[in-house]
Design a protein around this motif. Sequence first.
Motif, PDB file in Angstrom:
ATOM      1  N   LEU A  18     -32.772 -17.751  20.150  1.00  0.00           N
ATOM      2  CA  LEU A  18     -31.776 -17.616  19.089  1.00  0.00           C
ATOM      3  C   LEU A  18     -31.980 -18.509  18.034  1.00  0.00           C
ATOM      4  CD1 LEU A  18     -28.495 -17.250  20.862  1.00  0.00           C
ATOM      5  CD2 LEU A  18     -29.440 -15.467  19.449  1.00  0.00           C
ATOM      6  N   LEU A  19     -32.473 -19.725  18.256  1.00  0.00           N
ATOM      7  CA  LEU A  19     -32.959 -20.817  17.225  1.00  0.00           C
ATOM      8  C   LEU A  19     -34.093 -20.257  16.564  1.00  0.00           C
ATOM      9  CD1 LEU A  19     -32.964 -23.586  15.752  1.00  0.00           C
ATOM     10  CD2 LEU A  19     -34.166 -24.470  17.588  1.00  0.00           C
ATOM     11  N   ALA A  20     -35.082 -20.003  17.290  1.00  0.00           N
ATOM     12  CA  ALA A  20     -36.258 -19.359  16.515  1.00  0.00           C
ATOM     13  C   ALA A  20     -35.974 -18.146  15.769  1.00  0.00           C
ATOM     14  CB  ALA A  20     -37.278 -18.765  17.649  1.00  0.00           C
ATOM     15  N   ALA A  21     -35.044 -17.197  15.899  1.00  0.00           N
ATOM     16  CA  ALA A  21     -34.687 -16.079  14.983  1.00  0.00           C
ATOM     17  C   ALA A  21     -33.921 -16.579  13.935  1.00  0.00           C
ATOM     18  CB  ALA A  21     -33.835 -15.135  15.709  1.00  0.00           C
ATOM     19  N   SER A  22     -33.317 -17.504  14.021  1.00  0.00           N
ATOM     20  CA  SER A  22     -32.606 -18.105  12.777  1.00  0.00           C
ATOM     21  C   SER A  22     -33.625 -18.805  11.943  1.00  0.00           C
ATOM     22  CB  SER A  22     -31.533 -19.246  13.326  1.00  0.00           C
ATOM     23  OG  SER A  22     -31.007 -19.752  11.998  1.00  0.00           O
ATOM     24  N   ALA A  23     -34.312 -19.641  12.684  1.00  0.00           N
ATOM     25  CA  ALA A  23     -35.286 -20.579  11.695  1.00  0.00           C
ATOM     26  C   ALA A  23     -36.291 -19.533  11.018  1.00  0.00           C
ATOM     27  CB  ALA A  23     -36.294 -21.313  12.781  1.00  0.00           C
ATOM     28  N   PHE A  24     -36.888 -18.417  11.494  1.00  0.00           N
ATOM     29  CA  PHE A  24     -37.923 -17.349  11.068  1.00  0.00           C
ATOM     30  C   PHE A  24     -37.232 -16.432  10.281  1.00  0.00           C
ATOM     31  CE2 PHE A  24     -42.061 -17.240  10.251  1.00  0.00           C
ATOM     32  CZ  PHE A  24     -42.579 -15.920  10.295  1.00  0.00           C
ATOM     33  N   GLY A  25     -35.764 -15.807  10.451  1.00  0.00           N
ATOM     34  CA  GLY A  25     -35.398 -14.792   9.825  1.00  0.00           C
ATOM     35  C   GLY A  25     -36.203 -13.578  10.247  1.00  0.00           C
ATOM     36  N   ILE A  26     -36.010 -12.498   9.343  1.00  0.00           N
ATOM     37  CA  ILE A  26     -36.683 -10.997   9.918  1.00  0.00           C
ATOM     38  C   ILE A  26     -37.611 -10.871   8.966  1.00  0.00           C
ATOM     39  CG2 ILE A  26     -36.145  -8.812  10.215  1.00  0.00           C
ATOM     40  CD1 ILE A  26     -34.596 -10.494  12.029  1.00  0.00           C
ATOM     41  N   ASN A 160     -31.400 -13.393  10.301  1.00  0.00           N
ATOM     42  CA  ASN A 160     -31.240 -13.156   8.742  1.00  0.00           C
ATOM     43  C   ASN A 160     -32.049 -12.021   8.394  1.00  0.00           C
ATOM     44  OD1 ASN A 160     -29.291 -15.359   7.601  1.00  0.00           O
ATOM     45  ND2 ASN A 160     -30.544 -16.500   8.955  1.00  0.00           N
ATOM     46  N   ILE A 161     -31.727 -11.657   7.429  1.00  0.00           N
ATOM     47  CA  ILE A 161     -32.376 -10.452   6.716  1.00  0.00           C
ATOM     48  C   ILE A 161     -33.517 -11.510   5.574  1.00  0.00           C
ATOM     49  CG2 ILE A 161     -32.472  -8.610   4.987  1.00  0.00           C
ATOM     50  CD1 ILE A 161     -31.379  -7.893   7.793  1.00  0.00           C
ATOM     51  N   GLY A 162     -32.705 -12.345   5.031  1.00  0.00           N
ATOM     52  CA  GLY A 162     -33.675 -13.184   4.173  1.00  0.00           C
ATOM     53  C   GLY A 162     -34.544 -14.437   4.802  1.00  0.00           C
ATOM     54  N   GLN A 163     -35.439 -14.870   4.193  1.00  0.00           N
ATOM     55  CA  GLN A 163     -36.213 -15.815   4.861  1.00  0.00           C
ATOM     56  C   GLN A 163     -35.860 -17.451   4.105  1.00  0.00           C
ATOM     57  OE1 GLN A 163     -40.343 -14.943   6.284  1.00  0.00           O
ATOM     58  NE2 GLN A 163     -39.747 -12.732   5.904  1.00  0.00           N
ATOM     59  N   ASN A 164     -35.550 -17.404   3.258  1.00  0.00           N
ATOM     60  CA  ASN A 164     -35.283 -18.768   2.434  1.00  0.00           C
ATOM     61  C   ASN A 164     -36.496 -19.636   2.255  1.00  0.00           C
ATOM     62  OD1 ASN A 164     -33.508 -20.940   1.486  1.00  0.00           O
ATOM     63  ND2 ASN A 164     -33.778 -21.968   3.284  1.00  0.00           N
TER      64      ASN A 164
END
Length: 298
Positions: A18-26, A160-164
């Motif tokens: 879950l952390l990895a998904a949050s960190a990298f986004g989609i 996330n959809i965006g990646q910041n």
Amino acid sequence: MNPIHCNRILSRSAATVLLAASAFGIAHAAEIATDPGDYQALPAGTSAGVLYIQHTEHDTLRSDGKTVPVDAKLRTDIGLARYIHFMEIGGFIADPQLIIPFGQVDLDVAGTSASASGVGDPLVGGTLWLVNRPEQKQWFGVSAFVSLPLGDYDNDRAVNIGQNRWKTILQAGYVTGLGDKFMLDLLAETAFYGDNDEAGASKATLSQAQSYGLQAHLRYLISPTSHVALSYYHDFGGETELNGVSQNDEMNNNRWLLTFATFVAPTIQLQLQAGQSIHVDNGFEEAPRVNLRLLKVF
């Protein structure tokens, strides 16, 4: 266009996945996945509006080519709105473009669910054709795109959809005829990534090495208005670091895609695609996907 999907979710526990998904986004694997025929220039003054609808499902997570023993599922329903305008610059054809992704992403890891919806990071750029010989069935173009960190992003979300972060994508494509009925498209791509300094709830800094992509599309021309194509995509590189610590997640992934496209009216084309992963070293393995595309030339 290529579908949007997680290419960084690599760990062996629910929390770190879950952390990895949050960190990298989609994100894209191929950052600008190109459809068969996209590197054939249209006449100056022509514009096109394109709408893509892409559905993917992933239920196998891999690390170093091995299946991670965790129940993880990722589903994406992504749309892309694309505007293209062909113009002449110094005797060459160019096509400034704007691409806006949007959609829904759902992630479930060991019973822990997360989802995100909204608008992704827009891309601006285009292609310049250095070779444009329709009569000889030969085209060669170079493309540059910039991804702007304007999409929906919340570091407290698991996906996330965006990646910041900023991205710069460079691509080159060559198209040639093979006799009367076949066309071959060969493409190469590289992407450079800025840092995401708000990765995950701890606001870690996520950085990523340069990534690379290769694409090949073999088309069979059924008629002047219809074709089928078989495509191959290979993505590699792009290892990430979180607060300077390597995540050992370098890509070495490939997939295939089958395309059918036809003009249902003189200026309206419908396209249907289906495909899936062949091999994934790190990340989610893609189950069968379905892409729809509607193109309007004006």
